[in-house]
Scaffold this motif. Structure first.
Motif, mmCIF file in Angstrom:
data_model
loop_
_atom_site.group_PDB
_atom_site.id
_atom_site.type_symbol
_atom_site.label_atom_id
_atom_site.label_comp_id
_atom_site.label_asym_id
_atom_site.label_seq_id
_atom_site.Cartn_x
_atom_site.Cartn_y
_atom_site.Cartn_z
ATOM 1 N N PHE A 1 13.192 1.159 1.019
ATOM 2 C CA PHE A 1 12.721 2.606 0.949
ATOM 3 C C PHE A 1 13.682 3.898 0.532
ATOM 4 O O PHE A 1 14.198 5.182 0.576
ATOM 5 C CB PHE A 1 11.905 2.766 1.629
ATOM 6 C CG PHE A 1 10.907 4.616 1.703
ATOM 7 C CD1 PHE A 1 9.955 4.512 1.532
ATOM 8 C CD2 PHE A 1 11.384 5.745 3.112
ATOM 9 C CE1 PHE A 1 9.125 5.805 0.973
ATOM 10 C CE2 PHE A 1 10.579 6.956 2.650
ATOM 11 C CZ PHE A 1 9.625 7.100 1.979
ATOM 12 N N GLN A 2 14.690 3.441 1.956
ATOM 13 C CA GLN A 2 15.607 4.304 2.248
ATOM 14 C C GLN A 2 17.172 4.217 1.099
ATOM 15 O O GLN A 2 16.970 5.422 0.369
ATOM 16 C CB GLN A 2 16.889 3.966 3.447
ATOM 17 C CG GLN A 2 15.698 4.532 4.447
ATOM 18 C CD GLN A 2 15.217 3.285 5.323
ATOM 19 O OE1 GLN A 2 14.945 2.211 4.045
ATOM 20 N NE2 GLN A 2 14.089 3.182 6.144
ATOM 21 N N ALA A 3 17.244 2.816 0.649
ATOM 22 C CA ALA A 3 17.821 3.101 -0.856
ATOM 23 C C ALA A 3 17.678 4.233 -1.935
ATOM 24 O O ALA A 3 18.150 4.598 -1.998
ATOM 25 C CB ALA A 3 18.520 1.294 -0.861
ATOM 26 N N GLY A 4 15.991 3.355 -2.227
ATOM 27 C CA GLY A 4 15.237 4.481 -3.329
ATOM 28 C C GLY A 4 15.663 5.818 -2.790
ATOM 29 O O GLY A 4 15.839 6.314 -3.660
ATOM 30 N N GLY B 1 1.016 -0.885 0.274
ATOM 31 C CA GLY B 1 0.149 0.103 0.124
ATOM 32 C C GLY B 1 0.806 1.147 0.392
ATOM 33 O O GLY B 1 0.592 2.246 -1.026
ATOM 34 N N GLU B 2 2.507 1.031 0.605
ATOM 35 C CA GLU B 2 3.007 2.507 1.014
ATOM 36 C C GLU B 2 3.537 2.756 -0.624
ATOM 37 O O GLU B 2 3.648 4.200 -0.715
ATOM 38 C CB GLU B 2 4.019 2.159 2.031
ATOM 39 C CG GLU B 2 2.925 2.384 3.078
ATOM 40 C CD GLU B 2 4.375 1.551 3.948
ATOM 41 O OE1 GLU B 2 5.821 1.428 4.161
ATOM 42 O OE2 GLU B 2 3.466 1.968 5.634
ATOM 43 N N THR B 3 4.103 1.219 -0.776
ATOM 44 C CA THR B 3 4.598 0.734 -2.184
ATOM 45 C C THR B 3 3.799 2.131 -3.089
ATOM 46 O O THR B 3 3.968 3.235 -3.837
ATOM 47 C CB THR B 3 5.003 0.815 -3.197
ATOM 48 O OG1 THR B 3 5.869 -0.688 -1.939
ATOM 49 C CG2 THR B 3 6.229 0.690 -3.908
ATOM 50 N N THR B 4 2.380 2.176 -3.328
ATOM 51 C CA THR B 4 1.445 2.272 -3.997
ATOM 52 C C THR B 4 1.121 3.750 -3.959
ATOM 53 O O THR B 4 0.710 4.569 -4.985
ATOM 54 C CB THR B 4 0.183 1.542 -4.225
ATOM 55 O OG1 THR B 4 0.223 0.084 -4.348
ATOM 56 C CG2 THR B 4 -0.982 1.733 -5.132
ATOM 57 N N VAL B 5 1.228 4.227 -2.281
ATOM 58 C CA VAL B 5 1.158 5.626 -2.384
ATOM 59 C C VAL B 5 1.930 7.102 -3.363
ATOM 60 O O VAL B 5 1.415 7.256 -3.803
ATOM 61 C CB VAL B 5 1.133 5.808 -0.722
ATOM 62 C CG1 VAL B 5 1.017 7.311 -0.763
ATOM 63 C CG2 VAL B 5 -0.668 5.566 -0.356
ATOM 64 N N ILE B 6 3.337 5.957 -2.892
ATOM 65 C CA ILE B 6 4.197 6.893 -3.354
ATOM 66 C C ILE B 6 3.755 7.480 -5.073
ATOM 67 O O ILE B 6 4.468 8.263 -5.216
ATOM 68 C CB ILE B 6 5.422 6.227 -3.234
ATOM 69 C CG1 ILE B 6 5.810 6.510 -1.649
ATOM 70 C CG2 ILE B 6 7.216 7.089 -4.010
ATOM 71 C CD1 ILE B 6 6.665 5.478 -1.451
ATOM 72 N N PHE B 7 3.630 6.466 -5.590
ATOM 73 C CA PHE B 7 3.750 6.003 -7.113
ATOM 74 C C PHE B 7 2.350 6.584 -7.609
ATOM 75 O O PHE B 7 2.819 7.751 -8.248
ATOM 76 C CB PHE B 7 2.960 4.365 -7.207
ATOM 77 C CG PHE B 7 3.010 4.505 -8.572
ATOM 78 C CD1 PHE B 7 3.549 4.484 -10.112
ATOM 79 C CD2 PHE B 7 1.709 3.941 -9.432
ATOM 80 C CE1 PHE B 7 3.208 3.940 -11.262
ATOM 81 C CE2 PHE B 7 1.587 3.881 -10.545
ATOM 82 C CZ PHE B 7 1.891 3.848 -11.388
ATOM 83 N N ALA B 8 1.316 6.421 -6.838
ATOM 84 C CA ALA B 8 0.706 7.787 -7.307
ATOM 85 C C ALA B 8 1.203 9.205 -6.554
ATOM 86 O O ALA B 8 0.107 9.918 -7.132
ATOM 87 C CB ALA B 8 -1.194 7.406 -6.058
ATOM 88 N N ALA B 9 0.683 9.832 -5.136
ATOM 89 C CA ALA B 9 2.143 10.493 -4.881
ATOM 90 C C ALA B 9 2.310 11.004 -6.294
ATOM 91 O O ALA B 9 2.305 12.258 -6.830
ATOM 92 C CB ALA B 9 2.561 10.940 -4.262
ATOM 93 N N ALA B 10 3.704 10.926 -7.103
ATOM 94 C CA ALA B 10 4.570 11.440 -7.564
ATOM 95 C C ALA B 10 3.117 11.742 -9.252
ATOM 96 O O ALA B 10 3.520 12.523 -10.088
ATOM 97 C CB ALA B 10 5.149 9.305 -8.253
#
Lengths: 182, 145
Positions: B37-40, A154-163
């Motif tokens: 996350f940190q690495a990215g 979910g968090e990764t998807t949030v970052i994707f959506a924000a970008a």
């Protein structure tokens, strides 16, 4: 004893930085002080033995978000406008909220207390299971990527959506510039 | 920033260390603090430093805008794809037990792949966001700050 001294110094610097941020009008200085604030917060997290959180705070709060703030500043004005309304209402609101939060901490267990609810719920289970079940010594990574894999997806998807949202709003500078670099 | 000789030299000198450190944080996340996350973020910072010193256009030449969008999509797809793959192997969504010769080995592989997905997605997203912001603003003279 040493740890308490470090904590007091860090918290004092944190408070000084926060006051400076609230008082300054120059937004460039505010962005830089916000970066300092994040770095001090990262130091506090290290002192609380939360190295993974400290790492993220230093990289994201101290690094990336400062750069993005500066990028946003370049698109807008560098000075904060003077408040047209009296500021004592928000000040009172902040004071009341702060007092309520401090009042709330009075009932909290001591930091690191073995009988604190946080140490008795799922934490012992993870500590016992993580190594034999996943073979990953860093329990934070095991919980983040395996036991709580859904949340991290979910968090990764949030970052994707924000970008994606930022790209849709700002585009990639297809607009012609007035002055080209040589 | 053409006249900042010290900045230009130091930035170029620092870049490989930043990128290698990002890779270290990525692959060492199982053992020490850090992870995808940190690495990215650190990997993206390498490109952002390059952009700050040499200009956004230089970074756009290095990594085209489409590539950053592709990276951030690929990262999410790797993560979600790992979940689909575990479904196909007959386990629950994001249960990595089927990836190795035994469940523990499978978990290690799953965590490694998923963290890689997070790292790629975050690095792509951060570079993309920065490029989007920086492309809008005209170049700023030093005295304007």
């Amino acid at each position: 004893m040493n740890e308490i001294a470090v904590d007091i110094v860090l918290l004092a610097l944190l408070a000084a930085t926060a006051i400076a941020i609230a008082r300054l009008r120059n937004l460039f200085a505010v962005a830089m002080l916000a970066s300092v604030f994040s770095l001090l917060a990262a130091g506090l997290f290290v002192s609380l033995d939360a190295v993974d959180v400290a790492f993220t705070e230093a990289a994201v709060g101290g690094g990336i978000s400062t750069v993005l703030m500066l990028g946003a500043l370049a698109l807008t004005t560098r000075e904060e406008k003077k408040a047209s309304r009296p500021t004592w209402v928000p000040l009172l609101l902040c004071a009341v909220t702060g007092a309520a939060l401090i009042y709330g901490t009075l009932d909290m267990p001591r930091f690191g207390a073995a009988d604190a609810p946080a140490q008795q719920h799922v934490a012992p289970d993870y500590i016992a299971r993580a190594m034999p079940e996943t073979g990953v010594p860093n329990i934070v990574t095991a919980v983040l990527a395996s036991y709580r894999g859904y949340d991290t997806l979910g968090e990764t998807t949030v970052i994707f959506a924000a970008a994606t949202a930022v790209l849709l709003l700002l585009g990639f500078g297809r607009r012609k510039r007035g002055k080209e670099r040589e | 920033m053409n006249h900042h000789l010290v900045l230009r030299v130091i930035a170029k000198f620092l870049l490989p260390f930043i990128l290698v450190f990002a890779l270290y944080v990525q692959w060492h996340g199982d053992y020490g603090p850090g992870g995808g996350f940190q690495a990215g973020v650190i990997f993206a910072v390498g490109f952002i430093l390059y952009a700050l010193v040499f200009g956004v256009e230089a970074v756009k030449k290095l990594i085209p805008v489409r590539a950053t969008v592709g990276l951030m999509s690929a990262g999410v797809l790797i993560y979600a794809g790992t979940g689909i793959a575990s479904l196909i192997l007959g386990y629950d969504f994001l249960d990595y037990s089927g990836f190795g010769s035994d469940p523990v080995h499978g978990q290690e592989w799953g965590i490694l792949i998923v963290e890689l997905g997070v790292g790629i997605a975050v690095a792509g997203a951060m570079v993309a966001i920065f490029t989007a912001f920086a492309s809008r603003a005209p170049e700023i003279e030093d005295k304007d700050w």
